[in-house]
Design a protein around this motif. Structure first.
Motif, short mmCIF file in Angstrom:
data_model
loop_
_atom_site.label_atom_id
_atom_site.label_comp_id
_atom_site.label_asym_id
_atom_site.label_seq_id
_atom_site.Cartn_x
_atom_site.Cartn_y
_atom_site.Cartn_z
N ALA A 203 0.92 1.48 8.43
CA ALA A 203 1.80 0.37 8.82
C ALA A 203 3.02 0.30 7.92
N ASN A 204 2.84 0.55 6.62
CA ASN A 204 3.95 0.52 5.68
C ASN A 204 4.99 1.60 5.97
N ASN A 205 4.56 2.66 6.63
CA ASN A 205 5.46 3.78 6.92
C ASN A 205 6.11 3.69 8.29
N ARG A 206 5.79 2.63 9.04
CA ARG A 206 6.47 2.40 10.32
C ARG A 206 7.66 1.47 10.11
N PRO A 207 8.74 1.68 10.85
CA PRO A 207 9.88 0.76 10.74
C PRO A 207 9.47 -0.67 11.07
N ALA A 208 9.95 -1.60 10.26
CA ALA A 208 9.64 -3.01 10.50
C ALA A 208 10.45 -3.52 11.69
N SER A 209 9.82 -4.35 12.49
CA SER A 209 10.55 -4.95 13.61
C SER A 209 11.52 -6.01 13.10
N LEU A 210 12.59 -6.21 13.84
CA LEU A 210 13.56 -7.25 13.50
C LEU A 210 13.21 -8.50 14.28
N THR A 211 12.87 -9.56 13.57
CA THR A 211 12.44 -10.80 14.21
C THR A 211 13.35 -11.93 13.78
N PHE A 264 17.29 -14.51 10.83
CA PHE A 264 16.40 -13.36 10.78
C PHE A 264 15.28 -13.63 9.78
N GLN A 265 14.05 -13.53 10.25
CA GLN A 265 12.92 -13.87 9.39
C GLN A 265 11.63 -13.37 10.04
N ASP A 266 10.82 -12.67 9.27
CA ASP A 266 9.53 -12.19 9.78
C ASP A 266 8.65 -13.37 10.18
N GLU A 267 7.78 -13.16 11.15
CA GLU A 267 6.95 -14.26 11.64
C GLU A 267 6.00 -14.80 10.56
N ALA A 268 5.50 -13.94 9.68
CA ALA A 268 4.62 -14.44 8.62
C ALA A 268 5.36 -15.41 7.72
N SER A 269 6.59 -15.11 7.41
CA SER A 269 7.41 -16.00 6.59
C SER A 269 7.68 -17.32 7.32
N GLN A 270 7.94 -17.23 8.62
CA GLN A 270 8.12 -18.46 9.41
C GLN A 270 6.87 -19.32 9.37
N MET A 271 5.71 -18.67 9.46
CA MET A 271 4.44 -19.40 9.48
C MET A 271 4.25 -20.22 8.21
N VAL A 272 4.64 -19.66 7.08
CA VAL A 272 4.50 -20.39 5.81
C VAL A 272 5.29 -21.69 5.86
N THR A 457 -10.54 -20.84 3.74
CA THR A 457 -9.44 -21.71 4.18
C THR A 457 -8.04 -21.18 3.86
N PHE A 458 -7.94 -20.06 3.16
CA PHE A 458 -6.62 -19.51 2.85
C PHE A 458 -6.00 -18.88 4.10
N PHE A 459 -4.69 -18.94 4.18
CA PHE A 459 -3.91 -18.26 5.21
C PHE A 459 -3.59 -16.85 4.71
N ARG A 460 -3.90 -15.85 5.54
CA ARG A 460 -3.60 -14.47 5.16
C ARG A 460 -3.15 -13.69 6.39
N THR A 461 -2.14 -12.85 6.21
CA THR A 461 -1.77 -11.88 7.24
C THR A 461 -1.81 -10.49 6.61
N PHE A 462 -2.25 -9.52 7.42
CA PHE A 462 -2.44 -8.15 6.95
C PHE A 462 -1.68 -7.25 7.92
N PRO A 463 -0.65 -6.52 7.46
CA PRO A 463 0.27 -5.84 8.37
C PRO A 463 -0.38 -5.03 9.50
N PRO A 464 -1.37 -4.17 9.23
CA PRO A 464 -1.90 -3.37 10.35
C PRO A 464 -2.72 -4.17 11.35
N GLU A 465 -3.20 -5.32 10.95
CA GLU A 465 -4.05 -6.12 11.83
C GLU A 465 -3.29 -7.22 12.57
N HIS A 466 -2.24 -7.74 11.94
CA HIS A 466 -1.49 -8.83 12.55
C HIS A 466 -0.12 -8.39 13.07
N GLY A 467 0.32 -7.20 12.67
CA GLY A 467 1.60 -6.69 13.15
C GLY A 467 2.81 -7.37 12.56
N ILE A 468 2.64 -8.06 11.44
CA ILE A 468 3.73 -8.75 10.75
C ILE A 468 3.56 -8.49 9.25
#
Length: 479
Positions: A203-211, A264-272, A457-468
């Protein structure tokens, strides 16, 4: 081939007779890429920021696309590129002048990953980049190495693995194959297991989407249509109702961006920012606010009767936030220069505090690939010290019924749950609660919120599983 050889010979003869070097034309994209890569190496700068400043409106769309691909691609695949180059050189890669090494990496990256770039163009322009950098004495070596490595440039799978020394530990083998430092591979394997670590590196080696975030969520259909009319490809966000994925052009030149409708902001950042659960007539502190994306979401969510304070230690970053606030017409935000590792300079207490702490950034390696080569294990220890101080000060700034959100874009326990556990060990009157309800109403499918929160109860996102991007957040309230 004969004509090219004759021309090359004639050029060499002219060089020798006239006493100076002739330069063939170098594409704008390659010039931009090598200049950005040089500054990344020399100045500890971030490629994404440099590309943003270099890719002015006058740069052709095709050149901007290629420059971005070359820059970020070389940074992502740096270790594998060096491994393949090293097989054809006597000197170690790290012993080369940086301009020479960058030209070699750029050349091999094109040979390996870009079908649309002819081999001769990749090699010849790399040679010209060396000459442009006043390293003409290395031009012959660059030409020879790239021509030799071209024969195995596309090697993959079992054949690539055979090139790695027998008996190499897994962290080094995977580190080469997936272009990550061995210590980070070993660390993640212990934390996540081998399969999830490989998925993370891929996932780290794939281009990041622009959101982008649409700041007035109810206008999203109208904004999306306007972006399409400007020539952009637009798709819904993966998770959030107020997010759009954009491709096919430069949305920074769109009317929607200029008018402050999107950021411009990744969805995980928006979620925070949504976890803060900003409400009308509240006082809100965004303690480490730069570059300001979360501040803008908070300002819109809280409404004009609320007051938002955006703080940062660096004056120049506050000026950038001010520019963004002006663009998005945010009138309810004040700026404050402050060091969040020290007691915060406010006598009032806040209804909401967001501490989005500076961190290693290991959740954003697709977007910021240079981080993987800079980060050291000891950096996590130093980060933990600063982050625990920041969270302590954030709790002290919250009112009796206030809420504090602590977040990072890191995957590392030292910066995440360990920080929370250490601070709450000193402040037992505080507890962690789930932010699931606050986030669910912003999701396209509210039931999907379960996938973003663990049993702890912690919020976590993981790039290969959540796509963000990979983020961590804890929502804290008084008992």
């Amino acid at each position: 081939m004969k004509e090219r050889s004759f021309a090359s010979l004639r050029m060499t003869t002219l060089n020798l007779v006239c006493g100076y070097t002739f330069f063939m034309a170098i594409s704008s994209a390659r010039k931009i890429a090598v200049d950005v890569l040089r500054r990344v190496a020399a100045e500890n700068a971030y490629a994404a920021d440099l590309l943003y400043s270099q890719l002015e409106p006058g740069v052709k769309k095709a050149d901007a696309s290629l420059a971005t691909e070359l820059t970020l691609g070389v940074l992502r695949w740096q270790r594998l590129l060096d491994f393949l180059l090293q097989r054809h050189m006597e000197r170690r890669c790290e012993q080369l002048d940086v301009e020479v090494l960058l030209a070699l990496r750029l050349g091999l990256y094109q040979l390996r990953y870009l079908d649309r770039v002819p081999q001769h163009a990749a090699i010849n322009e790399s040679v010209e980049l060396v000459k442009r950098a006043r390293k003409s004495s290395a031009a012959g070596m660059v030409n020879a190495v790239l021509r030799r490595v071209a024969a195995e440039a596309r090697i993959a799978g079992d054949e690539l693995e055979k090139l790695i020394p027998t008996g190499a530990p897994d962290e080094e083998r995977f580190g080469v194959l997936y272009s990550h430092p061995g210590w980070l591979v070993a660390r993640w394997t212990k934390l996540f297991g081998k399969e999830r670590t490989i998925a993370l590196m891929q996932a780290n080696n794939r281009p990041a989407s622009l959101t982008c975030v649409v700041l007035e969520e109810e206008t999203i259909d109208r904004v999306a249509e306007a972006l399409r009319k400007s020539g952009l490809e637009v798709a819904p966000g993966r998770w959030l109702r107020g997010a759009l994925q954009i491709s096919g052009g430069n949305p920074g030149s769109s009317e929607a961006y200029r008018d402050g409708q999107i950021n411009f902001q990744d969805e995980a950042s928006q979620m925070v920012a949504h976890l803060v659960d900003a409400r009308d007539a509240q006082t809100i502190l965004d303690a480490c606010a730069a570059p300001g994306g979360k501040t803008m979401i908070l300002a819109r969510a809280a409404g004009p009767q609320s007051r938002v304070i955006a703080g940062d230690i660096h004056e120049h970053r506050l000026r950038k936030i001010q520019q963004q606030l002006k663009r998005t017409h945010a009138k309810n935000v004040s700026l404050a220069a402050m060091d969040a590792t020290r007691p915060l300079p406010f006598s009032e207490r806040f209804d909401r505090v967001l501490m989005d702490a500076p961190c290693s950034g290991t959740g954003t390696l697709s977007r910021n690939p240079e981080i993987r080569w800079r980060l050291k294990a000891e950096d996590l220890i130093e980060a933990n010290r600063s982050q625990t101080a920041m969270l302590r000060n954030s709790l002290a700034a919250a009112g009796k019924s206030g809420r504090v959100v602590y977040s990072t874009c890191s995957l590392e326990p030292e910066e995440n749950e360990n920080v929370v556990a250490e601070v709450l060990g000193e402040a037992p009157e505080w507890q962690v609660i789930s932010g699931q309800a606050a986030l669910a109403r912003h999701l396209r499918d509210p039931e999907m919120s379960e996938k973003l929160f663990a049993a702890d109860t912690f919020f976590r996102t993981f790039p290969p599983e959540h796509g963000i991007d990979g983020f961590f957040a804890a929502l804290l309230v008084r008992r």
